[in-house]
Design a protein around this motif. Structure first.
Motif, PDB file in Angstrom:
ATOM      1  N   HIS A 191      32.898 -20.985 116.498  1.00  0.00           N
ATOM      2  CA  HIS A 191      32.351 -20.172 116.346  1.00  0.00           C
ATOM      3  C   HIS A 191      32.898 -17.987 116.672  1.00  0.00           C
ATOM      4  O   HIS A 191      33.488 -18.488 117.755  1.00  0.00           O
ATOM      5  CB  HIS A 191      30.913 -20.056 117.278  1.00  0.00           C
ATOM      6  CG  HIS A 191      30.138 -19.580 116.684  1.00  0.00           C
ATOM      7  ND1 HIS A 191      29.919 -17.863 116.898  1.00  0.00           N
ATOM      8  CD2 HIS A 191      28.790 -19.479 116.011  1.00  0.00           C
ATOM      9  CE1 HIS A 191      29.083 -17.374 116.625  1.00  0.00           C
ATOM     10  NE2 HIS A 191      27.772 -18.617 115.582  1.00  0.00           N
ATOM     11  N   PRO A 192      32.808 -17.341 115.486  1.00  0.00           N
ATOM     12  CA  PRO A 192      33.240 -16.067 115.837  1.00  0.00           C
ATOM     13  C   PRO A 192      32.887 -15.696 117.239  1.00  0.00           C
ATOM     14  O   PRO A 192      33.506 -14.653 118.249  1.00  0.00           O
ATOM     15  CB  PRO A 192      32.720 -15.964 114.654  1.00  0.00           C
ATOM     16  CG  PRO A 192      32.607 -16.445 113.881  1.00  0.00           C
ATOM     17  CD  PRO A 192      31.524 -17.556 114.296  1.00  0.00           C
TER      18      PRO A 192
ATOM     19  N   CYS B 110      22.338 -15.691 109.650  1.00  0.00           N
ATOM     20  CA  CYS B 110      22.353 -15.845 111.421  1.00  0.00           C
ATOM     21  C   CYS B 110      22.186 -15.030 112.212  1.00  0.00           C
ATOM     22  O   CYS B 110      22.418 -13.590 111.560  1.00  0.00           O
ATOM     23  CB  CYS B 110      23.988 -15.834 111.070  1.00  0.00           C
ATOM     24  SG  CYS B 110      24.763 -15.971 112.551  1.00  0.00           S
TER      25      CYS B 110
ATOM     26  N   HIS C  98      25.084 -12.275 112.548  1.00  0.00           N
ATOM     27  CA  HIS C  98      25.376 -11.368 110.758  1.00  0.00           C
ATOM     28  C   HIS C  98      25.802 -10.022 111.537  1.00  0.00           C
ATOM     29  O   HIS C  98      27.147  -9.425 110.835  1.00  0.00           O
ATOM     30  CB  HIS C  98      25.036 -11.859 109.816  1.00  0.00           C
ATOM     31  CG  HIS C  98      24.165 -10.910 109.786  1.00  0.00           C
ATOM     32  ND1 HIS C  98      22.105 -11.550 110.206  1.00  0.00           N
ATOM     33  CD2 HIS C  98      23.836  -9.781 108.982  1.00  0.00           C
ATOM     34  CE1 HIS C  98      21.724 -11.188 108.976  1.00  0.00           C
ATOM     35  NE2 HIS C  98      22.374  -9.359 109.243  1.00  0.00           N
TER      36      HIS C  98
ATOM     37  N   CYS D  53      29.379 -10.041 113.737  1.00  0.00           N
ATOM     38  CA  CYS D  53      30.302 -11.077 113.117  1.00  0.00           C
ATOM     39  C   CYS D  53      31.594 -10.163 112.625  1.00  0.00           C
ATOM     40  O   CYS D  53      31.240  -9.720 111.482  1.00  0.00           O
ATOM     41  CB  CYS D  53      29.673 -12.080 112.378  1.00  0.00           C
ATOM     42  SG  CYS D  53      31.078 -13.432 112.697  1.00  0.00           S
TER      43      CYS D  53
ATOM     44  N   CYS E 108      25.887 -15.116 105.444  1.00  0.00           N
ATOM     45  CA  CYS E 108      25.249 -15.250 106.421  1.00  0.00           C
ATOM     46  C   CYS E 108      24.096 -14.355 106.903  1.00  0.00           C
ATOM     47  O   CYS E 108      23.118 -14.691 107.868  1.00  0.00           O
ATOM     48  CB  CYS E 108      26.134 -14.223 107.523  1.00  0.00           C
ATOM     49  SG  CYS E 108      27.961 -15.077 106.922  1.00  0.00           S
TER      50      CYS E 108
ATOM     51  N   CYS F 261      27.229 -22.605 112.505  1.00  0.00           N
ATOM     52  CA  CYS F 261      28.766 -21.233 110.738  1.00  0.00           C
ATOM     53  C   CYS F 261      28.715 -21.736 110.181  1.00  0.00           C
ATOM     54  O   CYS F 261      29.157 -22.706 110.257  1.00  0.00           O
ATOM     55  CB  CYS F 261      29.509 -20.649 111.985  1.00  0.00           C
ATOM     56  SG  CYS F 261      30.608 -19.951 111.085  1.00  0.00           S
ATOM     57  N   HIS F 262      28.054 -21.115 109.229  1.00  0.00           N
ATOM     58  CA  HIS F 262      28.811 -21.485 108.386  1.00  0.00           C
ATOM     59  C   HIS F 262      29.527 -21.474 107.587  1.00  0.00           C
ATOM     60  O   HIS F 262      30.590 -22.570 106.322  1.00  0.00           O
ATOM     61  CB  HIS F 262      28.028 -20.446 106.855  1.00  0.00           C
ATOM     62  CG  HIS F 262      26.875 -20.088 106.983  1.00  0.00           C
ATOM     63  ND1 HIS F 262      25.650 -21.166 106.449  1.00  0.00           N
ATOM     64  CD2 HIS F 262      25.777 -19.344 106.952  1.00  0.00           C
ATOM     65  CE1 HIS F 262      24.088 -20.892 106.447  1.00  0.00           C
ATOM     66  NE2 HIS F 262      24.461 -19.225 106.919  1.00  0.00           N
TER      67      HIS F 262
HETATM   68 FE1  SF4 Z   1      29.400 -15.346 111.650  1.00  0.00          FE
HETATM   69 FE2  SF4 Z   1      28.712 -16.313 109.236  1.00  0.00          FE
HETATM   70 FE3  SF4 Z   1      29.693 -17.538 111.333  1.00  0.00          FE
HETATM   71 FE4  SF4 Z   1      27.079 -15.915 111.262  1.00  0.00          FE
HETATM   72  S1  SF4 Z   1      27.152 -17.317 109.511  1.00  0.00           S
HETATM   73  S2  SF4 Z   1      28.762 -16.570 112.966  1.00  0.00           S
HETATM   74  S3  SF4 Z   1      27.362 -14.648 110.523  1.00  0.00           S
HETATM   75  S4  SF4 Z   1      30.831 -16.280 110.116  1.00  0.00           S
END
Ligand code: SF4
Length: 363
Positions: free
Chosen positions: A282-283, A320, A323, A326, A333, A351-352
């Motif tokens: 996860h970022p 999310c 977002h 991120c 997102c 996370c997508h």
């Molecule tokens: Fe980042 Fe999109 Fe993953 Fe959320 S779903 S953590 S905004 S890449």
């Protein structure tokens, strides 16, 4: 490791804690702060689960719901008991009253703390204890160490004054303090020593689970390691299970078997400690890891500075929730909330793009 029902000590399901926002003379409810918004995780017997995230992400609220300092808005806190209940009249009474919340597969030894009244919770108070963040404010300055550490024993047992003194002396030795100091007041001790007093108080009733709420955040770095080592020694000695709450991933690294990362009231990633530190998915976890100091002086790690503030939990962003900050966000997102998914080895993430991103860990 395969997890069975027997391994599980606590199973938290879809836990929510929404605090009402009241305005005006009539104190009308105009909204809710979603401090915890659908959190699920398990804690296995004898392990340490680290729970990390920035200030205000809801991690302390999760801990307070588990010890039932707060009555959760929704969700379950399923506690698996040890041994049989035949020798405990109080627990038999609670189980009889809450039979609908027990689980046949666990042979009736499962109880949902979220559903219990404060009165019924008394039967379980001794099994779950808490260590608080601030060793200065969590100890009553007007009470001696003897009074502080013996207080749970006075409430839950019928020990004589002599027995209480002996038990407190043993507890103080266990946490590395001298028994002859039991008649002193908290102001005679350093921050690290005060936290040891708090740990002795938490151990007094021989609990099975201890919620450690940022137990070293208020201490000097040199003292932090001593307290973490003490907690590890006590875990090995008494078979304790910890929920270890911290805002700093470098602190939980050495004590946690698994780590859960929280952002804006939700868990966004859970994995074994080694896996999460080496291969975050996860970022947000990647950004937290970039702040962990390296033990290799030649290694230069670029810190990821997240832009913007944590969004208001009373009005979380759509899609999310991460977002708005991120660095990898894409249009989807902003629209779709990423589903929780378990990837290889039980590594859970929301996370997508978890499979596509190549994120940096620390090992
Ligand atoms: Fe980042 Fe999109 Fe993953 Fe959320 S779903 S953590 S905004 S890449």
């Amino acid at each position: 490791m395969t997890t069975t029902l027997i391994d599980t000590l606590l199973d938290v399901r879809n836990l929510k804690m929404h605090f009402p926002i009241r305005r005006g003379l009539r104190k009308a409810v105009v909204g809710h702060v979603r401090a915890v918004d659908g959190v699920s995780f398990t804690i296995h017997r004898g392990e340490t689960l680290g729970l990390v995230g920035e200030s205000g992400c809801g991690k302390t609220t999760v801990g307070r719901c588990i010890v039932r300092a707060y009555q959760p808005t929704a969700g379950e806190i399923r506690y698996h008991e040890a041994g049989d209940l035949t020798d405990n009249v109080e627990k038999q009474r609670v189980h009889a009253r809450h039979a609908a919340t027990t689980d046949a597969a666990s042979h009736g030894k499962l109880i949902d703390f979220a559903k219990l009244s404060q009165h019924d919770l008394r039967a379980y108070r001794r099994e779950i204890q808490m260590i608080f963040q601030d060793p200065y404010s969590s100890l009553n300055p007007r009470m001696t160490v003897l009074d502080i550490v013996s207080e749970p024993l006075v409430i839950h047992t019928r020990k004589s004054p002599k027995q209480l003194k002996n038990e407190v002396a043993d507890l103080l030795r266990t946490v590395g303090l001298r028994p002859e100091h039991m008649n002193r007041y908290p102001n005679a001790f350093s921050g690290g020593q005060r936290q040891r007093i708090g740990i002795a108080r938490a151990l007094a009733l021989r609990p099975r689970l201890i919620v450690c709420d940022e137990p070293v955040s208020a201490l000097d770095v040199s003292v932090q390691a001593q307290v973490v080592n003490l907690l590890q020694d006590l875990q090995a000695k008494f078979g304790l299970t910890y929920l270890f709450i911290a805002h700093d991933l470098s602190v939980v690294q050495h004590i946690s078997s698994r780590v859960a990362v929280m952002y804006l009231g939700k868990i966004v990633e859970v994995a074994g400690s080694r896996e999460l530190y080496s291969k975050p998915l996860h970022p947000y976890t990647e950004a937290l890891l970039s702040a962990v100091p390296s033990t290799d002086p030649d290694m230069k790690r670029e810190r990821i500075v997240l832009t913007g503030d944590v969004p208001n939990p009373a009005n979380p962003p759509p899609g999310c929730a991460f977002h708005t900050r991120c660095p990898y966000a894409k249009p989807i997102c902003q629209q779709e909330t990423p589903a929780w998914r378990e990837l290889d080895g039980g590594h859970g993430v929301a996370c997508h793009f978890a499979e596509e991103l190549s994120l940096r860990g620390v090992h």
